[in-house]
Design a protein around this motif. Structure first.
Motif, PDB file in Angstrom:
ATOM      1  N   LYS A   1      50.446  46.517  36.884  1.00  0.00           N
ATOM      2  CA  LYS A   1      49.097  45.977  36.969  1.00  0.00           C
ATOM      3  C   LYS A   1      49.137  44.472  37.246  1.00  0.00           C
TER       4      LYS A   1
ATOM      5  N   TYR B   1      47.149  47.303  41.693  1.00  0.00           N
ATOM      6  CA  TYR B   1      48.348  47.940  41.165  1.00  0.00           C
ATOM      7  C   TYR B   1      49.401  48.062  42.252  1.00  0.00           C
TER       8      TYR B   1
ATOM      9  N   PRO C   1      45.631  52.916  39.550  1.00  0.00           N
ATOM     10  CA  PRO C   1      47.012  53.142  39.126  1.00  0.00           C
ATOM     11  C   PRO C   1      47.521  54.552  39.469  1.00  0.00           C
TER      12      PRO C   1
END
Length: 178
Positions: free
Chosen positions: A41, A9, A28
């Motif tokens: 992503k 990420y 994330p």
């Protein structure tokens, strides 16, 4: 060295001096202060994750190219071409074709995002390969020679131009020829 992660990420963060920047991580939201909706992503791609090999005859490749062309034209709103390919007992008259095409086009989303044209890209790549292979077979040019413009004027001989969001497909003739 450890295995490369499948997914990483890009998230808002800080550099070593505390200045705002974007940083890579494998989560994330690595802390309570991170918003996972702000993470971008990225998935690992490569032979294991995205490439396929399909072995075809020349006729099968031509059929896939043509099917992709029709699909791409439908997505572009060029419905009349697809209508001509329907296996009807009798071909439609021009007025019928225009009526049906107009009606179907009226059902299209007015402001919808145009789909990526992977089908058009596939059509271009396959038709380009088949055209050059026919030119070699017919003696118009020899492998490695430049295009013979008087004999090879059509767009089928042009290098494919990517229109979709994917890299152009690769096609090889059996025996490993590019």
């Amino acid at each position: 060295m450890s295995e490369t992660p499948e997914i990483i990420y890009l998230i808002p963060g800080e550099d070593v001096d505390g200045a705002p920047c974007m940083v890579w991580c494998d989560d994330p939201a690595p802390s309570y202060a991170c918003d996972p909706d702000e993470a971008v992503k990225y998935r690992k791609v490569g032979p294991k994750h995205g490439d396929y090999t399909l072995h075809l005859t020349e006729k099968q490749a031509a059929e896939i190219s043509y099917a992709c062309e029709i699909l791409a034209r439908l997505r572009m709103g060029q419905i009349d071409m697809a209508l001509r390919e329907l296996p009807l007992a009798e071909p439609m008259h021009y007025e019928q074709e225009q009526y049906v095409a107009g009606y179907l086009k009226s059902l299209y989303r007015k402001y919808g995002k145009r789909a990526d044209c992977a089908a058009w890209d596939l059509h271009q790549v396959i038709r380009h390969r088949l055209a050059w292979d026919r030119a070699y077979r017919d003696g118009i040019v020899k492998p490695g020679e430049r295009r013979n413009w008087p004999e090879m004027m059509g767009v089928i001989y042009d290098d494919p131009l990517p229109m979709g969001g994917e890299p152009l497909a690769r096609i090889e003739k059996s025996g490993g020829d590019q």
